[in-house]
Design a protein around this motif. Structure first.
Motif, PDB file in Angstrom:
ATOM      1  N   TYR A  41       5.268  12.927  13.776  1.00  0.00           N
ATOM      2  CA  TYR A  41       4.062  13.630  14.485  1.00  0.00           C
ATOM      3  C   TYR A  41       3.488  14.655  14.180  1.00  0.00           C
ATOM      4  O   TYR A  41       2.322  14.656  13.515  1.00  0.00           O
ATOM      5  N   ASN A  42       3.914  15.811  13.469  1.00  0.00           N
ATOM      6  CA  ASN A  42       3.564  16.390  13.235  1.00  0.00           C
ATOM      7  C   ASN A  42       2.598  16.867  11.383  1.00  0.00           C
ATOM      8  O   ASN A  42       1.570  16.419  11.300  1.00  0.00           O
ATOM      9  N   LEU A  43       3.731  15.691  10.837  1.00  0.00           N
ATOM     10  CA  LEU A  43       3.171  14.982   9.460  1.00  0.00           C
ATOM     11  C   LEU A  43       2.022  14.643   9.566  1.00  0.00           C
ATOM     12  O   LEU A  43       0.874  14.576   8.436  1.00  0.00           O
ATOM     13  N   GLY A  44       1.970  14.081  10.334  1.00  0.00           N
ATOM     14  CA  GLY A  44       0.873  13.024  10.505  1.00  0.00           C
ATOM     15  C   GLY A  44      -1.044  13.808  11.008  1.00  0.00           C
ATOM     16  O   GLY A  44      -1.677  13.452  10.758  1.00  0.00           O
ATOM     17  N   LYS A  45      -0.741  14.468  12.117  1.00  0.00           N
ATOM     18  CA  LYS A  45      -1.450  14.926  12.914  1.00  0.00           C
ATOM     19  C   LYS A  45      -2.035  15.996  12.059  1.00  0.00           C
ATOM     20  O   LYS A  45      -3.234  16.547  11.203  1.00  0.00           O
ATOM     21  N   HIS A  46      -1.156  17.007  10.346  1.00  0.00           N
ATOM     22  CA  HIS A  46      -1.545  18.168   9.748  1.00  0.00           C
ATOM     23  C   HIS A  46      -1.478  17.025   8.307  1.00  0.00           C
ATOM     24  O   HIS A  46      -1.480  18.045   7.306  1.00  0.00           O
ATOM     25  N   HIS A  47      -1.643  15.316   8.452  1.00  0.00           N
ATOM     26  CA  HIS A  47      -1.384  15.303   7.014  1.00  0.00           C
ATOM     27  C   HIS A  47      -1.963  16.114   6.195  1.00  0.00           C
ATOM     28  O   HIS A  47      -2.295  16.395   5.230  1.00  0.00           O
ATOM     29  N   ASP A  48      -3.815  15.883   6.109  1.00  0.00           N
ATOM     30  CA  ASP A  48      -5.313  15.988   4.940  1.00  0.00           C
ATOM     31  C   ASP A  48      -4.232  18.007   4.768  1.00  0.00           C
ATOM     32  O   ASP A  48      -4.435  17.914   3.494  1.00  0.00           O
ATOM     33  N   GLU A  49      -3.891  19.169   5.060  1.00  0.00           N
ATOM     34  CA  GLU A  49      -3.840  20.139   4.732  1.00  0.00           C
ATOM     35  C   GLU A  49      -2.493  20.643   4.417  1.00  0.00           C
ATOM     36  O   GLU A  49      -2.513  21.048   3.036  1.00  0.00           O
ATOM     37  N   SER A  77       0.750  -1.261  -0.471  1.00  0.00           N
ATOM     38  CA  SER A  77       0.339  -0.092  -0.160  1.00  0.00           C
ATOM     39  C   SER A  77       1.118   1.204   0.220  1.00  0.00           C
ATOM     40  O   SER A  77       0.509   2.101  -0.513  1.00  0.00           O
ATOM     41  N   ARG A  78       1.748   0.806  -0.629  1.00  0.00           N
ATOM     42  CA  ARG A  78       3.175   2.338   0.239  1.00  0.00           C
ATOM     43  C   ARG A  78       2.886   2.876   1.481  1.00  0.00           C
ATOM     44  O   ARG A  78       2.666   4.578   0.722  1.00  0.00           O
ATOM     45  N   ARG A  79       2.761   2.756   2.190  1.00  0.00           N
ATOM     46  CA  ARG A  79       2.320   3.281   3.512  1.00  0.00           C
ATOM     47  C   ARG A  79       3.450   3.354   4.968  1.00  0.00           C
ATOM     48  O   ARG A  79       4.278   2.021   4.843  1.00  0.00           O
ATOM     49  N   LEU A  80       3.602   4.572   5.450  1.00  0.00           N
ATOM     50  CA  LEU A  80       4.187   3.756   6.453  1.00  0.00           C
ATOM     51  C   LEU A  80       3.585   4.241   7.793  1.00  0.00           C
ATOM     52  O   LEU A  80       2.754   5.331   7.499  1.00  0.00           O
ATOM     53  N   GLU A  81       3.766   3.414   8.567  1.00  0.00           N
ATOM     54  CA  GLU A  81       2.277   3.384   9.604  1.00  0.00           C
ATOM     55  C   GLU A  81       3.445   3.865  11.187  1.00  0.00           C
ATOM     56  O   GLU A  81       4.271   2.114  11.472  1.00  0.00           O
ATOM     57  N   LEU A  82       2.436   4.667  11.922  1.00  0.00           N
ATOM     58  CA  LEU A  82       2.865   5.315  12.948  1.00  0.00           C
ATOM     59  C   LEU A  82       2.066   4.778  13.595  1.00  0.00           C
ATOM     60  O   LEU A  82       1.226   5.327  13.883  1.00  0.00           O
ATOM     61  N   ILE A  83       2.173   3.926  14.524  1.00  0.00           N
ATOM     62  CA  ILE A  83       1.165   4.128  15.800  1.00  0.00           C
ATOM     63  C   ILE A  83       2.108   4.130  17.499  1.00  0.00           C
ATOM     64  O   ILE A  83       2.660   4.077  18.095  1.00  0.00           O
ATOM     65  N   TYR A  84       1.123   4.883  17.998  1.00  0.00           N
ATOM     66  CA  TYR A  84       1.672   5.669  18.979  1.00  0.00           C
ATOM     67  C   TYR A  84       0.945   4.213  20.397  1.00  0.00           C
ATOM     68  O   TYR A  84      -0.990   3.965  20.279  1.00  0.00           O
ATOM     69  N   ALA A  85       1.722   4.709  21.932  1.00  0.00           N
ATOM     70  CA  ALA A  85       0.744   4.016  22.900  1.00  0.00           C
ATOM     71  C   ALA A  85      -0.200   4.811  22.815  1.00  0.00           C
ATOM     72  O   ALA A  85      -0.778   3.758  23.638  1.00  0.00           O
ATOM     73  N   GLU A  86      -0.981   6.100  23.407  1.00  0.00           N
ATOM     74  CA  GLU A  86      -1.936   6.309  23.367  1.00  0.00           C
ATOM     75  C   GLU A  86      -3.532   6.209  22.107  1.00  0.00           C
ATOM     76  O   GLU A  86      -3.947   6.628  22.924  1.00  0.00           O
ATOM     77  N   GLY A  87      -3.088   4.998  21.235  1.00  0.00           N
ATOM     78  CA  GLY A  87      -4.063   4.826  20.685  1.00  0.00           C
ATOM     79  C   GLY A  87      -4.048   5.687  19.466  1.00  0.00           C
ATOM     80  O   GLY A  87      -4.858   5.305  18.367  1.00  0.00           O
ATOM     81  N   ALA A  89      -1.059   6.562   9.050  1.00  0.00           N
ATOM     82  CA  ALA A  89      -0.196   6.280   7.931  1.00  0.00           C
ATOM     83  C   ALA A  89      -0.379   6.759   6.336  1.00  0.00           C
ATOM     84  O   ALA A  89      -0.552   7.727   6.446  1.00  0.00           O
ATOM     85  N   LEU A  90       0.937   7.213   6.546  1.00  0.00           N
ATOM     86  CA  LEU A  90       1.190   8.260   5.701  1.00  0.00           C
ATOM     87  C   LEU A  90       2.172   7.409   4.223  1.00  0.00           C
ATOM     88  O   LEU A  90       3.186   6.961   4.550  1.00  0.00           O
ATOM     89  N   ASP A  91       1.696   7.952   3.610  1.00  0.00           N
ATOM     90  CA  ASP A  91       1.802   7.264   1.980  1.00  0.00           C
ATOM     91  C   ASP A  91       3.531   7.922   1.451  1.00  0.00           C
ATOM     92  O   ASP A  91       3.881   9.144   2.169  1.00  0.00           O
ATOM     93  N   PHE A  92       3.814   6.965   1.460  1.00  0.00           N
ATOM     94  CA  PHE A  92       5.461   7.308   0.926  1.00  0.00           C
ATOM     95  C   PHE A  92       5.760   8.502   0.084  1.00  0.00           C
ATOM     96  O   PHE A  92       6.959   9.592  -0.044  1.00  0.00           O
ATOM     97  N   GLU A  93       5.172   8.535  -1.207  1.00  0.00           N
ATOM     98  CA  GLU A  93       4.891   9.676  -1.887  1.00  0.00           C
ATOM     99  C   GLU A  93       4.582  11.339  -0.832  1.00  0.00           C
ATOM    100  O   GLU A  93       5.675  12.077  -1.228  1.00  0.00           O
ATOM    101  N   PHE A  94       4.322  10.957   0.015  1.00  0.00           N
ATOM    102  CA  PHE A  94       3.738  12.682   1.013  1.00  0.00           C
ATOM    103  C   PHE A  94       5.104  12.440   1.541  1.00  0.00           C
ATOM    104  O   PHE A  94       5.455  13.189   2.595  1.00  0.00           O
ATOM    105  N   LEU A  95       5.590  11.883   2.815  1.00  0.00           N
ATOM    106  CA  LEU A  95       6.842  11.100   3.383  1.00  0.00           C
ATOM    107  C   LEU A  95       8.324  12.097   2.080  1.00  0.00           C
ATOM    108  O   LEU A  95       8.371  12.694   2.844  1.00  0.00           O
ATOM    109  N   ARG A  96       8.341  11.112   1.049  1.00  0.00           N
ATOM    110  CA  ARG A  96       9.119  11.877   0.340  1.00  0.00           C
ATOM    111  C   ARG A  96       8.951  13.678   0.048  1.00  0.00           C
ATOM    112  O   ARG A  96       9.794  14.568  -0.367  1.00  0.00           O
ATOM    113  N   VAL A  97       7.771  14.550  -0.334  1.00  0.00           N
ATOM    114  CA  VAL A  97       7.592  15.229  -1.175  1.00  0.00           C
ATOM    115  C   VAL A  97       7.796  16.273   0.202  1.00  0.00           C
ATOM    116  O   VAL A  97       8.352  17.467   0.066  1.00  0.00           O
TER     117      VAL A  97
END
Length: 139
Positions: A98-106, A20-30, A34-42
């Motif tokens: 964490y910030n890329l995950g939290k603010h992914h959509d915008e 699915s070309r995603r990096l998934e970050l799972i936090y203890a807080e629940g 899931a961040l796309d490779f393209e998004f992370l590269r950009v």
């Protein structure tokens, strides 16, 4: 790169999903992202893309099909993502991830808007700088 903010959670688990070309970050807080490779590269934090100051950014294009070949831990504060296009110079701190995950959509919408406004493509790489035009942190 700034140090870790004491309040930034560190993922308890990191999963690389090649299909699915995603990096998934799972936090203890629940929380999980899931961040796309393209998004992370950009949004690479490397000087090659971000420049050394405001206004020196290079919009990353043509990264739709980029893969992450491997992940390398950097100390206890960051990850180095090694991409299939040879890019490996950005250190993704826990804060940044964490910030890329939290603010992914915008962030993603902002990127798509910039691409469209400049008449560029997610499929054609126009972000490479000519030889000699980089800051010396090339691979």
């Amino acid at each position: 790169m700034a140090g870790i903010d004491r309040d930034t959670p560190i993922p308890s688990e990191i999963k690389l999903h090649q299909k699915s070309r995603r990096l998934e970050l799972i936090y203890a807080e629940g929380e999980s992202y899931a961040l796309d490779f393209e998004f992370l590269r950009v949004y690479t934090p490397s000087a090659e893309a971000r420049g050394h100051g405001p206004g020196q950014e290079t919009l990353q294009t043509g990264k739709r099909n980029v893969d992450i070949e491997r992940i390398e831990p950097v100390g206890t504060y960051a990850l180095r993502l090694v991409f299939s296009d040879g890019h490996d110079s950005g250190l993704y701190s826990w804060d940044m991830l964490y910030n890329l995950g939290k603010h992914h959509d915008e962030l993603w919408q902002e990127y798509l808007t910039q691409i469209e406004k400049q008449g560029l493509s997610r499929d054609i790489d126009t972000s490479s700088r000519p030889a000699g035009g980089s800051c010396g942190h090339h691979h």
